[in-house]
Design an enzyme around this catalytic site. Structure first.
Site, PDB file in Angstrom:
ATOM      1  N   HIS A  33       0.794  -1.154  -0.111  1.00  0.00           N
ATOM      2  CA  HIS A  33      -0.135  -0.059  -0.093  1.00  0.00           C
ATOM      3  C   HIS A  33       0.778   1.183  -0.041  1.00  0.00           C
ATOM      4  CE1 HIS A  33      -2.565  -2.847   2.367  1.00  0.00           C
ATOM      5  NE2 HIS A  33      -3.430  -2.784   1.429  1.00  0.00           N
ATOM      6  N   VAL A 172       4.767  -5.619  -4.454  1.00  0.00           N
ATOM      7  CA  VAL A 172       5.655  -5.575  -3.444  1.00  0.00           C
ATOM      8  C   VAL A 172       5.986  -6.853  -2.696  1.00  0.00           C
ATOM      9  CG1 VAL A 172       6.895  -4.126  -1.398  1.00  0.00           C
ATOM     10  CG2 VAL A 172       5.676  -2.978  -3.045  1.00  0.00           C
TER      11      VAL A 172
HETATM   12  P1  AMP Z   1      -6.342  -3.993  -0.453  1.00  0.00           P
HETATM   13  O1  AMP Z   1      -6.015  -3.294   1.041  1.00  0.00           O
HETATM   14  O2  AMP Z   1      -5.769  -5.305  -0.139  1.00  0.00           O
HETATM   15  O3  AMP Z   1      -7.739  -3.754  -1.013  1.00  0.00           O
HETATM   16  O4  AMP Z   1      -5.271  -3.341  -1.267  1.00  0.00           O
HETATM   17  C1  AMP Z   1      -5.294  -2.081  -1.667  1.00  0.00           C
HETATM   18  C2  AMP Z   1      -4.597  -1.831  -2.838  1.00  0.00           C
HETATM   19  O5  AMP Z   1      -3.175  -2.085  -2.599  1.00  0.00           O
HETATM   20  C3  AMP Z   1      -4.898  -2.430  -4.015  1.00  0.00           C
HETATM   21  O6  AMP Z   1      -4.798  -1.962  -5.302  1.00  0.00           O
HETATM   22  C4  AMP Z   1      -4.004  -3.671  -4.406  1.00  0.00           C
HETATM   23  O7  AMP Z   1      -3.501  -4.218  -5.440  1.00  0.00           O
HETATM   24  C5  AMP Z   1      -2.622  -2.925  -3.488  1.00  0.00           C
HETATM   25  N1  AMP Z   1      -1.725  -4.166  -2.884  1.00  0.00           N
HETATM   26  C6  AMP Z   1      -1.770  -4.926  -2.256  1.00  0.00           C
HETATM   27  N2  AMP Z   1      -0.999  -5.548  -1.627  1.00  0.00           N
HETATM   28  C7  AMP Z   1       0.235  -5.156  -2.593  1.00  0.00           C
HETATM   29  C8  AMP Z   1       1.581  -5.583  -2.847  1.00  0.00           C
HETATM   30  N3  AMP Z   1       2.064  -6.306  -2.357  1.00  0.00           N
HETATM   31  N4  AMP Z   1       2.189  -4.893  -3.860  1.00  0.00           N
HETATM   32  C9  AMP Z   1       1.600  -3.844  -4.617  1.00  0.00           C
HETATM   33  N5  AMP Z   1       0.440  -3.403  -4.418  1.00  0.00           N
HETATM   34  C10 AMP Z   1      -0.558  -4.155  -3.388  1.00  0.00           C
END
Ligand code: AMP
Length: 278
Positions: A33, A172
């Site tokens: 994030h 990441v």
């Molecule tokens: P979430 O809180 O899981 O809904 O994720 C919010 C945003 O962060 C989404 O656009 C996800 O794709 C991105 N995200 C979650 N994990 C990762 C990661 N390991 N690397 C890059 N972006 C991420």
């Protein structure tokens, strides 16, 4: 950084502002994030991070209630990364009594996570459409970790002529390869070790392709072997066109290898883009 909880408060903060970025999240922020927030900070004038655990994207029996939450920590991390506004609405602000609209993208939501989690992407596209209308950002940032979600969101804004640019940032990972996820918090030490099978499977597939083995059967066999070694039975392990998620027989151009698996209490997903010309 300012925290806002209602759309009207948010509108006051955003009035007359240009170069607005939105980073939608469900909180329990990690480096994945934070990489999105940092990129937004580097590219835009005003950075809004939304924090909302969207009930509509969780199916019956999924982990909505258990989903990890820590707003104080999220707020401190978002501020450190240069966010200007944390938008953390209550459930009733997003879905007030009488809310009855669903925004749905057809086709690309039928496969992979869409097949495994009926209704999930309708929940995602409904909340993303709402957040885009609430914040009206110039750019919205998403992670490649959720490759299908990024594709679905791109299609949503294209199909509905939404005036926003979608930026997709690289996945990441921990130094040992595990893709960061809020759900990694569910893993015991033992399960965390097994969870490495997912990223190892993707690396094995990349190696197979680099060695000239580009037939889908060969690529998937290389990946499956790593999953088996880790004792992981995938929910899906599939090669699809990275453009429209059509099935492919061989790696040719931009091809998505996507995997999902339950490891202990955590449903984990990961993916890589294979091009066949590594
Ligand atoms: P979430 O809180 O899981 O809904 O994720 C919010 C945003 O962060 C989404 O656009 C996800 O794709 C991105 N995200 C979650 N994990 C990762 C990661 N390991 N690397 C890059 N972006 C991420």
């Amino acid at each position: 950084m300012k925290t806002t909880r209602t759309v009207s408060e948010l509108r006051v903060e955003l009035a007359g502002r240009k170069g607005i970025a939105l980073v939608p999240t469900m909180g329990f922020l990690h480096e994945g994030h934070l990489s999105l927030i940092r990129q937004a900070r580097a590219e835009c004038e005003l950075v809004v991070v939304s924090l909302f655990v969207n009930p509509k994207q969780f199916g019956d029996g999924e982990d909505l209630d258990a989903y990890p939450r820590d707003e104080a920590r999220d707020s401190a991390l978002a501020e450190e990364c240069g966010a200007d506004i944390l938008f953390a609405p209550a459930r009733e602000e997003v879905y007030p009594d009488g809310f009855s609209t669903t925004v749905e993208v057809a086709g690309v939501t039928d496969v992979l996570c869409g097949a495994a989690r009926p209704g999930h992407f309708a929940g995602v596209t409904t909340v993303v459409a709402k957040l885009l209308n609430m914040v009206r950002p110039d750019v919205a940032y998403f992670g490649q970790k959720d490759a299908q979600q990024a594709l679905v969101v791109r299609k949503l804004v294209r199909d509905l002529d939404m005036p926003v640019r979608i930026e997709v940032c690289p996945t990441v990972r921990e130094p040992d390869g595990l893709a960061l996820s809020s759900r990694n918090a569910y893993l015991s030490a033992d399960e965390r070790e097994r969870a490495l099978g997912l990223s190892r499977a993707l690396r094995a597939a990349e190696d197979a392709v680099a060695g000239g083995r580009i037939a889908a059967d060969d690529v998937l066999a290389a990946a499956r072997e790593q999953l088996q070694q880790a004792g992981i039975e995938p929910e899906y392990l599939e090669l699809r066109s990275a453009k429209d998620l059509a099935p492919v027989e061989r790696v040719n151009g931009s091809t998505l290898l996507a995997v999902a698996a339950q490891v202990g209490r955590a449903r984990l997903i990961d993916n890589t883009i294979l091009t066949g010309d590594q």
